[in-house]
Scaffold this active site. Sequence first.
Site, PDB file in Angstrom:
ATOM      1  NE  ARG A   1      53.552 -21.345 -73.959  1.00 26.43           N
ATOM      2  CZ  ARG A   1      53.490 -22.395 -72.911  1.00 26.43           C
ATOM      3  NH1 ARG A   1      54.300 -23.485 -72.158  1.00 26.43           N
ATOM      4  NH2 ARG A   1      52.346 -23.196 -72.500  1.00 26.43           N
TER       5      ARG A   1
ATOM      6  CG  HIS B   1      49.280 -24.260 -72.622  1.00 28.71           C
ATOM      7  ND1 HIS B   1      49.185 -22.893 -72.066  1.00 28.71           N
ATOM      8  CD2 HIS B   1      47.592 -23.427 -72.693  1.00 28.71           C
ATOM      9  CE1 HIS B   1      48.745 -21.929 -72.565  1.00 28.71           C
ATOM     10  NE2 HIS B   1      47.890 -22.433 -72.719  1.00 28.71           N
TER      11      HIS B   1
END
Length: 376
Positions: free
Chosen positions: A224, A168
């Site tokens: 995402r 991330h």
Amino acid sequence: MSPLPAARAEIVVDLGAIRHNVRRLRELTGVAMMTVVKADGYGHGMAETARAAREAGANWIGVATIDEALALREGGDTGRVLCWLTVPGEDHALAIAADIDVTAYSVAELYEIEAAVAVAGRPARVQLKVDTGLSRGGAPMDTWPDVVAAALAGEQDGTWQVTGVWSHLAASDEPDHPANDAQEALFREALAVAEDAGLRPEVRHLANSAGAILRPSARFDLVRVGLASYGLDPAPGHTPDLGLRPAMTVRATLAQTKPLAAGASVSYGHTWTAETDTTVGLVPVGYADGVPRHASNVAHVLVDGKQRAIRGRVCMDQFVVDLDGDLPGAGHDVVLFGDGSHGEPTAQDWAEASGTISYEIVTRVGGRMTRRYVDR
Ligand SMILES: *Cc1c(COP(=O)(O)O)cnc(C)c1O
């Protein structure tokens, strides 16, 4: 806005906008799409948002917790779902039984998942998260080879399938921030470690909304995407115009309107005083409903086609707006924020006024407001 008697205060969510945004983002990115619907679909409603995203072609749905993933299954979602935030002792077996992909950050977590597999009576689907520099969740690089080895062993003995490897980004909303290059390079190193060890994950993924839009090299197999699915700008000042449509409108009904004489002060602490005679309206929502108290004296709402300033402090249940001499009467519509197409402020405007980000504005709004879905 509605021919029905207007609710006191409500969140109106346009599912057509969510479908439009998901389609648009799929076209742009050209890879598999995970729509992120954690935190009740960023305040838009988790089940409804997930359904709209699936209709628009989302291959995956992403949530933070196992409970959220299970709620999606209870709501009838049968597609691929990933969750990524657990604490020791959580019931992974329920997630495994429900065919949910779980995320492991450590060897200890893999052992917990192994025990849960025995309970669930079927192999798990496990994704591995590596920390490439956010320094939040995920395996630190120095533990990564051990996590990979343990994951491979479990795959070889049939305990699970390693379905993904991911990380991330810390600064994807600042495309020139050096962390982006550094994290992507480290992610490629982590992937090489996993692949050299023999893992062949279905999906490798790094990018959230801003990364997906602004950094094609970070798209890998899957993006995402949360915020942009709701039509909000994940990187204000950097995002090209993609024609995304904000899906959330927050509106209320004025509880009272009245004249206010010059010299009168408004709300707790008298932080604003009328310099001239004016009129004010009472909006029946407050910080208990997620209206930021930091919006006191700075944010605006739309009444009668004009933006009106909040005067004085936002209270728990209500706040006061300046109607600039107009007196539309109680019962009149007030729009706090929406897609901006009728001149109303947007969630981004509220974020800037309140010193926060649009993520927080839409996610926190709720409290006693009702939610209504439309399809435009
Ligand atoms: C919330 C979240 C996302 C989505 O981020 P957006 O900026 O809203 O697109 C993606 N990945 C992880 C791990 C998250 O926690």
